[in-house]
Scaffold this motif. Structure first.
Motif, PDB file in Angstrom:
ATOM      1  N   THR A   1       0.826  -1.200   0.000  1.00  0.00           N
ATOM      2  CA  THR A   1       0.000   0.000   0.000  1.00  0.00           C
ATOM      3  C   THR A   1       0.863   1.253   0.000  1.00  0.00           C
ATOM      4  O   THR A   1       1.866   1.327   0.699  1.00  0.00           O
ATOM      5  CB  THR A   1      -0.908   0.013   1.251  1.00  0.00           C
ATOM      6  OG1 THR A   1      -1.683  -1.172   1.262  1.00  0.00           O
ATOM      7  CG2 THR A   1      -1.827   1.210   1.253  1.00  0.00           C
ATOM      8  N   ALA A   2       0.443   2.218  -0.799  1.00  0.00           N
ATOM      9  CA  ALA A   2       0.935   3.588  -0.729  1.00  0.00           C
ATOM     10  C   ALA A   2      -0.335   4.421  -0.735  1.00  0.00           C
ATOM     11  O   ALA A   2      -0.860   4.745  -1.786  1.00  0.00           O
ATOM     12  CB  ALA A   2       1.842   3.933  -1.897  1.00  0.00           C
ATOM     13  N   SER A   3      -0.847   4.685   0.444  1.00  0.00           N
ATOM     14  CA  SER A   3      -2.182   5.242   0.610  1.00  0.00           C
ATOM     15  C   SER A   3      -2.428   6.407  -0.341  1.00  0.00           C
ATOM     16  O   SER A   3      -1.569   7.268  -0.478  1.00  0.00           O
ATOM     17  CB  SER A   3      -2.347   5.689   2.053  1.00  0.00           C
ATOM     18  OG  SER A   3      -3.649   6.113   2.281  1.00  0.00           O
ATOM     19  N   PRO A   4      -3.510   6.446  -1.017  1.00  0.00           N
ATOM     20  CA  PRO A   4      -4.725   5.654  -1.015  1.00  0.00           C
ATOM     21  C   PRO A   4      -4.725   4.514  -2.025  1.00  0.00           C
ATOM     22  O   PRO A   4      -5.767   3.940  -2.293  1.00  0.00           O
ATOM     23  CB  PRO A   4      -5.782   6.673  -1.393  1.00  0.00           C
ATOM     24  CG  PRO A   4      -5.091   7.557  -2.366  1.00  0.00           C
ATOM     25  CD  PRO A   4      -3.679   7.647  -1.862  1.00  0.00           C
ATOM     26  N   LEU A   5      -3.581   4.164  -2.575  1.00  0.00           N
ATOM     27  CA  LEU A   5      -3.515   3.061  -3.539  1.00  0.00           C
ATOM     28  C   LEU A   5      -3.041   1.787  -2.847  1.00  0.00           C
ATOM     29  O   LEU A   5      -2.055   1.802  -2.115  1.00  0.00           O
ATOM     30  CB  LEU A   5      -2.534   3.383  -4.666  1.00  0.00           C
ATOM     31  CG  LEU A   5      -3.058   4.152  -5.845  1.00  0.00           C
ATOM     32  CD1 LEU A   5      -1.924   4.461  -6.816  1.00  0.00           C
ATOM     33  CD2 LEU A   5      -4.151   3.407  -6.554  1.00  0.00           C
ATOM     34  N   ARG A   6      -3.741   0.708  -3.115  1.00  0.00           N
ATOM     35  CA  ARG A   6      -3.321  -0.613  -2.654  1.00  0.00           C
ATOM     36  C   ARG A   6      -3.076  -1.447  -3.899  1.00  0.00           C
ATOM     37  O   ARG A   6      -3.907  -1.483  -4.795  1.00  0.00           O
ATOM     38  CB  ARG A   6      -4.411  -1.241  -1.807  1.00  0.00           C
ATOM     39  CG  ARG A   6      -4.091  -2.621  -1.321  1.00  0.00           C
ATOM     40  CD  ARG A   6      -5.232  -3.123  -0.424  1.00  0.00           C
ATOM     41  NE  ARG A   6      -5.101  -4.513  -0.112  1.00  0.00           N
ATOM     42  CZ  ARG A   6      -4.315  -5.009   0.840  1.00  0.00           C
ATOM     43  NH1 ARG A   6      -3.582  -4.195   1.561  1.00  0.00           N
ATOM     44  NH2 ARG A   6      -4.265  -6.302   1.071  1.00  0.00           N
ATOM     45  N   MET A   7      -1.923  -2.085  -3.962  1.00  0.00           N
ATOM     46  CA  MET A   7      -1.577  -2.900  -5.122  1.00  0.00           C
ATOM     47  C   MET A   7      -1.539  -4.362  -4.710  1.00  0.00           C
ATOM     48  O   MET A   7      -0.820  -4.734  -3.784  1.00  0.00           O
ATOM     49  CB  MET A   7      -0.210  -2.489  -5.685  1.00  0.00           C
ATOM     50  CG  MET A   7       0.213  -3.330  -6.865  1.00  0.00           C
ATOM     51  SD  MET A   7       1.768  -2.813  -7.597  1.00  0.00           S
ATOM     52  CE  MET A   7       2.906  -3.145  -6.271  1.00  0.00           C
ATOM     53  N   VAL A   8      -2.314  -5.185  -5.394  1.00  0.00           N
ATOM     54  CA  VAL A   8      -2.287  -6.633  -5.215  1.00  0.00           C
ATOM     55  C   VAL A   8      -1.596  -7.181  -6.456  1.00  0.00           C
ATOM     56  O   VAL A   8      -1.961  -6.827  -7.575  1.00  0.00           O
ATOM     57  CB  VAL A   8      -3.712  -7.210  -5.091  1.00  0.00           C
ATOM     58  CG1 VAL A   8      -3.666  -8.719  -4.957  1.00  0.00           C
ATOM     59  CG2 VAL A   8      -4.437  -6.587  -3.914  1.00  0.00           C
ATOM     60  N   TYR A   9      -0.565  -8.001  -6.260  1.00  0.00           N
ATOM     61  CA  TYR A   9       0.190  -8.505  -7.405  1.00  0.00           C
ATOM     62  C   TYR A   9       0.472  -9.984  -7.254  1.00  0.00           C
ATOM     63  O   TYR A   9       0.462 -10.538  -6.157  1.00  0.00           O
ATOM     64  CB  TYR A   9       1.492  -7.736  -7.590  1.00  0.00           C
ATOM     65  CG  TYR A   9       2.508  -7.964  -6.494  1.00  0.00           C
ATOM     66  CD1 TYR A   9       3.512  -8.916  -6.631  1.00  0.00           C
ATOM     67  CD2 TYR A   9       2.471  -7.221  -5.322  1.00  0.00           C
ATOM     68  CE1 TYR A   9       4.434  -9.129  -5.632  1.00  0.00           C
ATOM     69  CE2 TYR A   9       3.397  -7.424  -4.316  1.00  0.00           C
ATOM     70  CZ  TYR A   9       4.379  -8.381  -4.484  1.00  0.00           C
ATOM     71  OH  TYR A   9       5.290  -8.592  -3.492  1.00  0.00           O
ATOM     72  N   MET A  10       0.707 -10.613  -8.386  1.00  0.00           N
ATOM     73  CA  MET A  10       1.030 -12.028  -8.409  1.00  0.00           C
ATOM     74  C   MET A  10       1.971 -12.272  -9.579  1.00  0.00           C
ATOM     75  O   MET A  10       1.728 -11.794 -10.685  1.00  0.00           O
ATOM     76  CB  MET A  10      -0.242 -12.852  -8.595  1.00  0.00           C
ATOM     77  CG  MET A  10      -0.008 -14.334  -8.617  1.00  0.00           C
ATOM     78  SD  MET A  10      -1.541 -15.280  -8.785  1.00  0.00           S
ATOM     79  CE  MET A  10      -1.947 -14.914 -10.475  1.00  0.00           C
ATOM     80  N   THR A  11       3.055 -12.982  -9.314  1.00  0.00           N
ATOM     81  CA  THR A  11       3.967 -13.352 -10.399  1.00  0.00           C
ATOM     82  C   THR A  11       3.626 -14.757 -10.849  1.00  0.00           C
ATOM     83  O   THR A  11       3.150 -15.577 -10.066  1.00  0.00           O
ATOM     84  CB  THR A  11       5.434 -13.292  -9.947  1.00  0.00           C
ATOM     85  OG1 THR A  11       5.617 -14.184  -8.862  1.00  0.00           O
ATOM     86  CG2 THR A  11       5.831 -11.890  -9.549  1.00  0.00           C
ATOM     87  N   ASP A  12       3.875 -15.007 -12.109  1.00  0.00           N
ATOM     88  CA  ASP A  12       3.554 -16.303 -12.691  1.00  0.00           C
ATOM     89  C   ASP A  12       4.602 -16.604 -13.744  1.00  0.00           C
ATOM     90  O   ASP A  12       5.169 -15.692 -14.344  1.00  0.00           O
ATOM     91  CB  ASP A  12       2.166 -16.231 -13.324  1.00  0.00           C
ATOM     92  CG  ASP A  12       1.578 -17.598 -13.583  1.00  0.00           C
ATOM     93  OD1 ASP A  12       2.144 -18.588 -13.101  1.00  0.00           O
ATOM     94  OD2 ASP A  12       0.542 -17.668 -14.279  1.00  0.00           O
ATOM     95  N   THR A  13       4.873 -17.878 -13.965  1.00  0.00           N
ATOM     96  CA  THR A  13       5.803 -18.239 -15.031  1.00  0.00           C
ATOM     97  C   THR A  13       5.018 -18.473 -16.309  1.00  0.00           C
ATOM     98  O   THR A  13       3.882 -18.962 -16.279  1.00  0.00           O
ATOM     99  CB  THR A  13       6.594 -19.512 -14.682  1.00  0.00           C
ATOM    100  OG1 THR A  13       5.672 -20.556 -14.421  1.00  0.00           O
ATOM    101  CG2 THR A  13       7.487 -19.279 -13.489  1.00  0.00           C
ATOM    102  N   ARG A  14       5.625 -18.142 -17.418  1.00  0.00           N
ATOM    103  CA  ARG A  14       4.972 -18.365 -18.708  1.00  0.00           C
ATOM    104  C   ARG A  14       5.052 -19.836 -19.058  1.00  0.00           C
ATOM    105  O   ARG A  14       6.018 -20.512 -18.727  1.00  0.00           O
ATOM    106  CB  ARG A  14       5.658 -17.544 -19.797  1.00  0.00           C
ATOM    107  CG  ARG A  14       5.516 -16.067 -19.561  1.00  0.00           C
ATOM    108  CD  ARG A  14       6.145 -15.351 -20.699  1.00  0.00           C
ATOM    109  NE  ARG A  14       6.236 -13.938 -20.371  1.00  0.00           N
ATOM    110  CZ  ARG A  14       6.308 -12.995 -21.268  1.00  0.00           C
ATOM    111  NH1 ARG A  14       6.348 -13.307 -22.535  1.00  0.00           N
ATOM    112  NH2 ARG A  14       6.381 -11.749 -20.914  1.00  0.00           N
ATOM    113  N   GLN A  15       4.042 -20.296 -19.759  1.00  0.00           N
ATOM    114  CA  GLN A  15       3.993 -21.699 -20.158  1.00  0.00           C
ATOM    115  C   GLN A  15       4.943 -21.939 -21.322  1.00  0.00           C
ATOM    116  O   GLN A  15       4.974 -21.172 -22.260  1.00  0.00           O
ATOM    117  CB  GLN A  15       2.566 -22.092 -20.571  1.00  0.00           C
ATOM    118  CG  GLN A  15       1.512 -21.765 -19.534  1.00  0.00           C
ATOM    119  CD  GLN A  15       1.731 -22.488 -18.214  1.00  0.00           C
ATOM    120  OE1 GLN A  15       2.251 -23.589 -18.192  1.00  0.00           O
ATOM    121  NE2 GLN A  15       1.354 -21.852 -17.128  1.00  0.00           N
TER     122      GLN A  15
END
Length: 149
Positions: A33-47
């Motif tokens: 969070t960097a108020s007022p923004l909240r960042m939800v993230y997820m890393t994934d490997t490419r197939q």
């Protein structure tokens, strides 16, 4: 990401319900969070199965959410979403330079507005740059842990 640094094509936006569910219900996502923004993230490997599909897949995809709880009027919600998308578009080079070196990984991002007040665009840009810089630091730290010594 794309050939133009300062663009945000449709391919760089999350519009798949599966991807949204994986981001929020998959269990592999993290938030900051960097108020007022909240960042939800997820890393994934490419197939590795279909390299042609991955050649056109962007390294980072994003979405923006502004809850009705904070702004009842759609005009204000849309204004905030435009501000956040513009801030991401102008600051995504921070993330793109790091992801280019990772090669086989991509990142899904969701920016959620968590305040009931509007901010000037310059302030939103500053908070976005802060979030993306912190994300790059986190991704670098996890990459360094995964590299065998």
């Amino acid at each position: 990401m794309t050939t133009s640094t300062y663009s945000l094509p449709q391919s760089e936006r999350i519009n798949s319900k599966k991807q949204i569910d994986r981001l929020f219900r998959g269990g592999g996502s993290k938030a900051m969070t960097a108020s007022p923004l909240r960042m939800v993230y997820m890393t994934d490997t490419r197939q590795a199965d279909s390299p042609s599909a991955n050649a056109h897949q962007p390294m980072a995809q994003m979405m923006v959410s502004v809850p009705k709880r904070y702004f009842k009027r759609a005009v204000r919600r849309n204004y905030v979403k435009r501000q956040v998308r513009e801030a991401y578009r102008l600051n995504k080079h921070i993330l793109a330079s790091h992801l280019a070196g990772m090669g086989d990984r991509n990142v899904s991002l969701c920016f959620i507005w968590t305040s009931d007040r509007l901010l000037p665009t310059a302030e939103v840009m500053k908070r976005m740059a802060n979030l993306l810089t912190r994300l790059v630091e986190k991704l670098s730290a996890t990459d360094n842990k995964n590299i065998p010594q």
